[in-house]
Design a protein around this motif. Structure first.
Motif: not given
Length: 143
Positions: A60-69, A105-109
């Protein structure tokens, strides 16, 4: 000045791969230098995050900006095509009410700088407390 601002805004919208959920989230298989891996319906590389647990995202946050779900529309069922296994597809609720596509079972990004179909710029990269890896059609991480 307005034209420059409009052009910059348009560039961000066109480049951000998962800024909005897709009505039909498609997962398919693509041949790459890492073997056969998962991509979205447009051929964009999909990654898993080793820090995720129990099918839930920890990005989430900065992580999700670099690695959008990789998001699906609220009422959309992910679709398998071109070698992907429909039985391995699923979804997981994210904070904020969006729905993330999962595989085995793995969320993808996505990786935000992978802008072209088939582009893989961040395989086996340690960032945000975990490692980012492309995914095989069997649902395993490629090391």
């Amino acid at each position: 000045m307005r034209r420059l601002l409009l052009a910059a805004t348009l560039a961000v919208v066109l480049v951000a791969p998962a800024a909005a959920a897709t009505a039909t989230a498609t997962v398919k298989v693509h041949k790459s230098r890492y073997g056969r891996i998962l991509v979205d319906g447009q051929g964009r590389t999909l990654y898993l995050f080793t820090r995720d647990r129990g099918g839930k995202s920890r990005c989430y946050g900065a992580c999700a900006q670099a690695w959008p779900p990789f998001l699906a529309g609220a009422d959309a069922t992910p679709q398998a095509a071109g070698g992907a296994d429909a039985a391995k597809l699923g979804t997981a609720a994210r904070r904020g009410g969006t729905t993330q596509v999962t595989y085995a079972g793995h969320p993808l990004y996505y990786y935000v700088n992978d802008r072209k179909p088939g582009q893989i710029l961040c395989q086996d990269v340690a960032e945000f407390g975990g490692t980012w890896l492309v995914v095989t059609p069997a649902g395993r991480a490629v090391r």
